[in-house]
Design a protein around this motif. Structure first.
Motif, PDB file in Angstrom:
ATOM      1  N   THR A  21      26.034 -39.738 -27.729  1.00  0.00           N
ATOM      2  CA  THR A  21      26.133 -39.980 -29.173  1.00  0.00           C
ATOM      3  C   THR A  21      24.779 -39.933 -29.855  1.00  0.00           C
ATOM      4  O   THR A  21      24.690 -39.745 -31.061  1.00  0.00           O
ATOM      5  N   LYS A  22      23.708 -40.097 -29.083  1.00  0.00           N
ATOM      6  CA  LYS A  22      22.374 -40.094 -29.667  1.00  0.00           C
ATOM      7  C   LYS A  22      21.993 -38.690 -30.089  1.00  0.00           C
ATOM      8  O   LYS A  22      22.208 -37.719 -29.366  1.00  0.00           O
ATOM      9  N   ASP A  23      21.411 -38.554 -31.286  1.00  0.00           N
ATOM     10  CA  ASP A  23      20.980 -37.257 -31.794  1.00  0.00           C
ATOM     11  C   ASP A  23      19.554 -36.991 -31.339  1.00  0.00           C
ATOM     12  O   ASP A  23      18.586 -37.457 -31.922  1.00  0.00           O
ATOM     13  N   PHE A  24      19.435 -36.215 -30.258  1.00  0.00           N
ATOM     14  CA  PHE A  24      18.121 -35.939 -29.707  1.00  0.00           C
ATOM     15  C   PHE A  24      17.363 -34.878 -30.509  1.00  0.00           C
ATOM     16  O   PHE A  24      16.152 -34.756 -30.391  1.00  0.00           O
ATOM     17  N   SER A  25      18.076 -34.072 -31.271  1.00  0.00           N
ATOM     18  CA  SER A  25      17.435 -32.948 -31.956  1.00  0.00           C
ATOM     19  C   SER A  25      17.064 -33.285 -33.392  1.00  0.00           C
ATOM     20  O   SER A  25      16.990 -32.421 -34.252  1.00  0.00           O
ATOM     21  N   LYS A  26      16.838 -34.570 -33.673  1.00  0.00           N
ATOM     22  CA  LYS A  26      16.490 -34.978 -35.034  1.00  0.00           C
ATOM     23  C   LYS A  26      15.175 -34.354 -35.476  1.00  0.00           C
ATOM     24  O   LYS A  26      14.366 -33.894 -34.666  1.00  0.00           O
TER      25      LYS A  26
ATOM     26  N   ALA B 161      17.421 -29.980 -20.505  1.00  0.00           N
ATOM     27  CA  ALA B 161      18.750 -30.533 -20.212  1.00  0.00           C
ATOM     28  C   ALA B 161      18.838 -32.012 -20.550  1.00  0.00           C
ATOM     29  O   ALA B 161      19.923 -32.520 -20.845  1.00  0.00           O
ATOM     30  N   SER B 162      17.699 -32.716 -20.519  1.00  0.00           N
ATOM     31  CA  SER B 162      17.716 -34.132 -20.874  1.00  0.00           C
ATOM     32  C   SER B 162      18.094 -34.329 -22.335  1.00  0.00           C
ATOM     33  O   SER B 162      18.556 -35.396 -22.734  1.00  0.00           O
ATOM     34  N   ILE B 163      17.896 -33.278 -23.138  1.00  0.00           N
ATOM     35  CA  ILE B 163      18.234 -33.316 -24.564  1.00  0.00           C
ATOM     36  C   ILE B 163      19.566 -32.613 -24.820  1.00  0.00           C
ATOM     37  O   ILE B 163      20.415 -33.102 -25.556  1.00  0.00           O
ATOM     38  N   ASP B 164      19.744 -31.449 -24.168  1.00  0.00           N
ATOM     39  CA  ASP B 164      20.957 -30.650 -24.348  1.00  0.00           C
ATOM     40  C   ASP B 164      21.291 -30.014 -23.001  1.00  0.00           C
ATOM     41  O   ASP B 164      20.704 -28.987 -22.633  1.00  0.00           O
ATOM     42  N   PRO B 165      22.187 -30.614 -22.212  1.00  0.00           N
ATOM     43  CA  PRO B 165      22.457 -30.097 -20.865  1.00  0.00           C
ATOM     44  C   PRO B 165      23.006 -28.679 -20.845  1.00  0.00           C
ATOM     45  O   PRO B 165      22.741 -27.927 -19.899  1.00  0.00           O
ATOM     46  N   TYR B 166      23.741 -28.289 -21.875  1.00  0.00           N
ATOM     47  CA  TYR B 166      24.289 -26.933 -21.928  1.00  0.00           C
ATOM     48  C   TYR B 166      23.171 -25.910 -22.111  1.00  0.00           C
ATOM     49  O   TYR B 166      23.060 -24.944 -21.338  1.00  0.00           O
TER      50      TYR B 166
ATOM     51  N   TRP C 241      30.110 -35.773 -18.137  1.00  0.00           N
ATOM     52  CA  TRP C 241      30.036 -34.831 -19.242  1.00  0.00           C
ATOM     53  C   TRP C 241      28.798 -33.937 -19.076  1.00  0.00           C
ATOM     54  O   TRP C 241      28.879 -32.710 -19.264  1.00  0.00           O
ATOM     55  N   GLU C 242      27.673 -34.521 -18.712  1.00  0.00           N
ATOM     56  CA  GLU C 242      26.452 -33.736 -18.485  1.00  0.00           C
ATOM     57  C   GLU C 242      26.670 -32.713 -17.379  1.00  0.00           C
ATOM     58  O   GLU C 242      26.214 -31.563 -17.475  1.00  0.00           O
ATOM     59  N   PHE C 243      27.366 -33.128 -16.317  1.00  0.00           N
ATOM     60  CA  PHE C 243      27.654 -32.204 -15.221  1.00  0.00           C
ATOM     61  C   PHE C 243      28.515 -31.040 -15.701  1.00  0.00           C
ATOM     62  O   PHE C 243      28.228 -29.875 -15.406  1.00  0.00           O
ATOM     63  N   ARG C 244      29.577 -31.344 -16.445  1.00  0.00           N
ATOM     64  CA  ARG C 244      30.444 -30.282 -16.958  1.00  0.00           C
ATOM     65  C   ARG C 244      29.666 -29.304 -17.829  1.00  0.00           C
ATOM     66  O   ARG C 244      29.817 -28.075 -17.702  1.00  0.00           O
TER      67      ARG C 244
END
Length: 712
Positions: free
Chosen positions: A374-379, A449-454, A494-497
């Motif tokens: 839920t945290k917005d890492f890309s602020k 990936a720590s910010i956006d795993p995809y 979810w990160e794994f998926r």
């Protein structure tokens, strides 16, 4: 008989097993079922995503997932086997033993396909360097890899080493092996009435519960309790195994071969015959033991190292035994394959196991709830930039960027004399024939990936793709290792998926099939979980005459930048030195640009228009140029104008970019082919001058080299 304590099964799974069998299994049967249903062996929490997102077919693929290693064809009658595995939990507990047995296991996986092991690569992730435990991990892991690989005569030719606090308690040790295949030997047996020969080391109590240990999160109590779950390596026996096995292959005596790794004899027998649609009878009394009073379940699930299970015809048995005796290797004919789909184990004249193969190898998929972050890492990211000179020196000193010679100098990377490009370049190159080479790289992008795993997973594939291109190679195929947290944690799952989805989409977009891989879950401890860490091992085909390295070659050459730069500082080394990791947008993979730029760079290389090539990744353009200057000991004069702020342009880690060193006479053609821009030139001076807008660096190359060559 000692009572077996089930560790990997839920109450619901136990009920299903009892219902399917129509009875309650005995202790030995529970032990066998327990290891086969462990996460480490069965992939029960990961199989659904792997099947959904990953593609394994392609024109170069000979053997895909499902056997002990993938095999690709790189030229007429030239086949290459490769595989990657993790030894994370054992290395956290016993760094030396965990890493050395990881090397032994991956070498035997390659050997199991009938291949001669020719190279090793390793991807290592450690915690903060100011932590005492981190150095316990580093010193033990590196020495374990060095001692084992050097003693068996297989060179460690490449890899990566990264550092972050998320690995303080959970270091990652992922190792890959490459082999040349002369005669493919399957790891699956479909012939009844074959003799099953166990050869190599005697069986002891080391490694018991190894797969269970790898299927649990770590804490201080489990670290102490499960120390015995770490196997003990014996590289001298491994060398004999390699030599004897290669002779068995050369004479065509092997019907199938399996390494005894995770799950021990239980897993090797079940997978060998189970996937072939048959069964087996095992005479447990015949297994050579090195400890007294071992119980049947201990013999069946021990993970003692340097053991192989060979299936051969009874007509060839005498010849096989003569080869094993020649190399003074312990052996025993422990059973035979049967047409019935059963695993039967006899001990002291009694049948102690009678299980259908399906209950051991067809483990139901387990699904868990997922919960996106839920945290917005890309602020939005706003900060006052420091001087470019200060920032460059700090980035070069950063352990993620600085030279890893202090690690790879401990490895013998030239044994077997195939290593054309040594560690420290974008990728390694191994000579296969006078004209054909294999380019290999091992890459991860856990910071993204720590910010956006995809996007982080896609980025790992894209970086590997560029690294193969940068040495002059054509990317062909992938094996992968996905390291993640506890699947029972909805965010970790979810990160794994998202990691599997990113890997699959990028591999399809680049037309590089995933021919094998490994999943390591439960990389969590009370202090937290690791970042989702996809490690990509990519192979490519290279013409020996067209090999490139990143070191500058001449003075008065022109430096050409290929690819576009964006405001993408998220996960960058620059933001890390500023204490701003977690802010900003991570680099986005743009498939069309990545493929086009790779194709155009390869075209220039093959036309002989380029002197050196380096891909742009960690630390951005300024770091890539600095590394080329340091390696080639040449001066640099670069001046660039950009719509981006100078420090952002310099340190952005946008994908799909290369720096080319081009002779002046070829510049016009290279710019036309690549659409790149000339950004500067090499010089005979000993200074590094880099200007972008109103930001500037003017330092002696020696000053940069001192920062880059720091020995931690």
């Amino acid at each position: 008989m000692r009572e077996y304590i089930v560790r990997n099964l839920t109450d619901d799974e136990k009920s299903k097993i009892i219902k399917k069998l129509g009875r309650n299994p005995n202790d030995v049967e529970w032990a066998m079922i327990d290891v086969m249903w462990s996460e480490h062996v069965s992939y029960k929490s990961s199989r659904s995503f792997i099947r959904r997102f990953l593609r394994s077919s392609g024109r170069h693929v000979v053997v895909g997932p499902g056997q002990d290693a993938g095999i690709i064809r790189i030229a007429d009658d030239i086949y290459i086997a490769f595989k990657i595995e993790s030894h994370n939990h054992p290395s956290a507990v016993d760094p030396y033993g965990g890493s050395s047995t990881g090397i032994g296991g991956i070498v035997r996986d390659i050997l199991s396909m009938g291949a001669q092991p020719i190279a090793l690569l390793d991807s290592l992730h450690f915690g903060d360097l100011d932590k005492r435990r981190t150095w316990f991990h580093i010193l033990g892991v590196v020495k374990g890899i060095s001692d084992y690989g050097n003693r068996i005569g297989v060179p460690t030719v490449g890899g990566e080493t990264k550092f972050s606090s998320c690995y303080n308690e959970n270091p990652l040790v992922n190792v890959a092996c490459i082999g040349i295949v002369n005669r493919i030997v399957p790891s699956v047996l479909n012939k009844p009435d074959s003799a099953l020969v166990l050869y190599g080391n005697r069986t002891g109590r080391d490694g018991i519960h190894g797969v269970s240990f790898a299927s649990e999160t770590l804490d201080e109590e489990s670290i102490e309790e499960d120390r015995s779950a770490v196997q003990i390596g014996d590289p001298l026996t491994e060398k004999l195994l390699i030599d004897a096995s290669l002779e068995i292959f050369s004479r065509g005596l092997a019907c199938a071969l399996k390494d005894l790794g995770g799950g021990g004899l239980t897993c090797a027998v079940s997978e060998m015959v189970g996937k072939g649609g048959i069964g087996a009878v095992i005479e447990l009394d015949r297994v050579p033991l090195r400890e007294e009073n071992m119980s049947p379940y201990e013999i069946l699930i021990s993970e003692s190292q340097e053991r192989m299970l060979l299936a051969t015809s009874y007509d060839n048995l005498e010849e096989v035994i003569s080869i094993l005796n020649k190399y003074d290797i312990q052996w025993a004919v422990i059973g035979r394959s049967i047409p019935e789909r059963k695993i039967i184990v006899k001990y002291k004249g009694k049948k102690i196991v009678d299980l259908p193969v399906e209950i051991l190898v067809n483990v139901p998929i387990q699904r868990h709830p997922t919960k996106p972050r839920t945290k917005d890492f890309s602020k939005d990211l706003k900060f006052e930039p420091p001087s470019l000179e200060e920032s460059l020196v700090k980035v070069l000193r950063n352990p993620n960027v600085s030279s890893k010679e202090w690690i790879y100098e401990q490895y013998d990377y030239e044994v077997q004399t195939r290593t054309v490009i040594k560690p420290g370049a974008d990728a390694t190159v191994l000579k296969i024939t006078s004209e054909v080479g294999v380019a290999a790289t091992l890459d991860s992008c856990a910071d993204y990936a720590s910010i956006d795993p995809y996007e982080g997973a896609k980025g790992a594939v894209a970086e590997a793709y560029r690294n193969i291109t940068a040495v002059g190679g054509e990317p062909l195929a992938i094996v992968d290792n996905i390291n993640a947290g506890d699947p029972n944690n909805p965010i970790s799952y979810w990160e794994f998926r998202e990691t599997v989805r990113g890997l699959g989409n990028a591999a399809r977009a680049f037309s590089v099939p995933v021919v094998g891989g490994n999943v390591s879950l439960y990389n969590e401890s009370p202090s937290g979980k690791i970042w989702p860490t996809l490690v990509v091992c990519m192979l490519g085909k290279v013409n020996i005459r067209h090999i490139m390295t990143p070191s500058l070659k001449k003075t008065n050459s022109i430096l050409v930048l290929v690819g576009d730069t964006y405001n993408e500082l998220g996960g960058s080394e620059y933001l890390k030195i500023l204490g701003l990791h977690g802010y900003g947008s991570v680099p986005r993979v743009r498939y069309k640009k990545e493929k086009t730029n790779s194709k155009n760079v390869l075209r220039c290389i093959r036309k002989g228009m380029v002197l050196s090539v380096h891909d742009v990744s960690d630390g951005g353009i300024i770091t890539a140029v600095a590394e080329m200057a340091i390696m080639g000991k040449k001066g640099i004069e670069v001046a660039i104008r950009s719509n981006l702020r100078g420090d952002i342009f310099a340190f952005s880690e946008s994908h799909a970019r290369y720096i080319l060193e081009v002779p002046e006479e070829h510049v016009e053609d290279v710019l036309k082919i690549t659409g790149g821009i000339a950004i500067g030139k090499t010089s005979s001076s000993s200074s590094f001058y880099f200007e972008v807008n109103d930001f500037c660096v003017d330092l002696p190359i020696r000053r940069l080299e001192e920062a880059y060559a720091i020995r931690w």
